[in-house]
Enzyme design. Structure first.
Site, PDB file in Angstrom:
ATOM      1  N   ARG A  24       0.836  -1.212   0.000  1.00  0.00           N
ATOM      2  CA  ARG A  24       0.000   0.000   0.000  1.00  0.00           C
ATOM      3  C   ARG A  24       0.870   1.261   0.000  1.00  0.00           C
ATOM      4  O   ARG A  24       0.624   2.210  -0.743  1.00  0.00           O
ATOM      5  CB  ARG A  24      -0.904  -0.037   1.239  1.00  0.00           C
ATOM      6  CG  ARG A  24      -1.704   1.219   1.490  1.00  0.00           C
ATOM      7  CD  ARG A  24      -2.570   0.970   2.738  1.00  0.00           C
ATOM      8  NE  ARG A  24      -3.314   2.139   3.152  1.00  0.00           N
ATOM      9  CZ  ARG A  24      -2.850   3.056   3.988  1.00  0.00           C
ATOM     10  NH1 ARG A  24      -1.632   2.947   4.484  1.00  0.00           N
ATOM     11  NH2 ARG A  24      -3.609   4.078   4.332  1.00  0.00           N
ATOM     12  N   ASP A 130      10.608 -14.609  10.275  1.00  0.00           N
ATOM     13  CA  ASP A 130      11.698 -15.268  11.009  1.00  0.00           C
ATOM     14  C   ASP A 130      12.785 -14.324  11.540  1.00  0.00           C
ATOM     15  O   ASP A 130      13.678 -14.775  12.258  1.00  0.00           O
ATOM     16  CB  ASP A 130      12.389 -16.305  10.104  1.00  0.00           C
ATOM     17  CG  ASP A 130      11.412 -17.341   9.578  1.00  0.00           C
ATOM     18  OD1 ASP A 130      10.443 -17.633  10.286  1.00  0.00           O
ATOM     19  OD2 ASP A 130      11.618 -17.838   8.451  1.00  0.00           O
TER      20      ASP A 130
END
Ligand code: ADP
Length: 324
Positions: A24, A130
């Site tokens: 966005r 992660d």
């Protein structure tokens, strides 16, 4: 300096909550600067297959709060080959792209490094639950994922205490133990097993510590096992046989990837998306966006790819000190 008029954006590799906020921000920042944006669907695979759509300000409405990625993501073995990347570069040129924003993990960074050698201009944004990208202290999705994990561990702890059970909770992280370490400290887990610190015969010493804890009156024993270490179900069987304490393994799995992004993930993904476009406007390419010492910076892609990330030694040391 020639002004950039057309850019592409894609998400690649493992998805992460907050990627939509980055998409966005890329789209809206570019459009406000008079730059057209094309969204490439399903990562590098979609690029090779010319799966491309025009984006406008409205195409990114109502997505900041949504997990996953509206562009889709994929892993592409063809992009790993010279031929595949040459095909991708033909599509890049056919779409008149002058730069490409790649939101993904370290595998996607390596792909980007190879791709720019053909002449493409790339900017990478770190997307990984992660936290395993060496160049940055922040990756999109890690905050949401660790919050999902601690929520699950808190719930498992309740039932674990009632039944005086040992619970092994396997969390994601590929070969990195960040999710395990952060969630382990944050939930007061008794054991945090991570690939970076795996020791010989660790299962025996876990069992011994468990029996001592039981004697001291501990009503539960929470073990966080990072997926890179090994099979939690086998570990549970081993511990139960060795200690005679009922032991259950829970593999949290894909629940860790989904869900509405946290405030931090929405916020930092938005800033990085906007800054990626600013970097393009300033005529700097083949850069990666990063958070270093609390500041948003961009650094050279090749340098970033060659950096190595370890576990925070201090965090690991302190995690041991806090377990009693
Ligand atoms: P992530 O970006 O989340 O680390 P992967 O490791 O699967 O996920 O990488 C995403 C994609 O990046 C791969 O499917 C592949 O297309 C591309 N890629 C990864 N490593 C390389 C490489 N060494 N050379 C070219 N492309 C690569």
């Amino acid at each position: 300096m020639q002004r950039i008029r057309n850019i592409g954006v894609l998400t690649s590799g493992g998805d992460a909550p907050g990627m939509n906020a980055a998409i966005r921000a890329v789209v809206r920042t570019a459009i406000s600067q008079g730059i057209k944006v094309k969204g490439i669907l399903r990562g590098y695979r979609g690029l090779i297959e010319d799966d491309v759509k025009e984006m406008d300000s409205y195409s990114v409405c109502d997505i900041i709060n949504r997990g996953g990625t509206i562009l889709g993501t994929a892993r592409s073995s063809r992009f790993m080959t010279d031929e595949g990347r040459r095909d991708a570069y033909e599509i890049y040129k056919k779409n008149n792209l002058e730069a490409l924003v790649i939101i993904g993990g370290d595998g996607s960074y390596r792909g980007a490094l190879e791709f720019q050698k053909l002449g493409a201009k790339v900017i990478c944004i770190p997307g990984s639950i992660d936290l395993d990208i060496a160049s940055t202290e922040y990756t999109i999705g890690f905050d949401t994922a660790t919050n999902t994990v601690i929520d699950a561990i808190d719930k498992i702890r309740d039932t674990s205490t009632s039944h005086e059970r040992c619970s092994i909770i396997e969390v994601m992280g590929r070969n990195a133990g960040h999710i395990a370490l952060w969630s382990g400290i944050s939930t007061g887990a008794e054991e945090i097993i991570i690939p970076e610190k795996k020791v010989e015969n660790f299962m025996d010493s876990v069992a011994t510590r468990m029996m001592i804890a039981k004697k001291k009156g501990k009503k539960h024993y929470i073990i966080i096992n990072a997926e890179g270490v090994g099979n939690s179900i086998e570990l549970a069987k081993f511990i139960e046989e060795k200690t005679n304490i009922e032991t259950r393994a829970t593999i949290l799995g894909y629940v860790q990837r989904g869900g509405s992004p946290s405030c931090r993930d929405r916020m930092f993904a938005s800033i990085m998306g906007a800054k990626a476009v600013e970097t393009i406007e300033e005529g700097r390419f083949n850069r990666v966006m990063a958070l270093q010492n609390g500041h948003f910076v961009d650094i050279d892609l090749e340098e970033a790819v060659h950096m190595q990330k370890g576990i925070e030694e201090d965090y690991f040391r302190i995690s041991k000190e806090l377990i009693r």
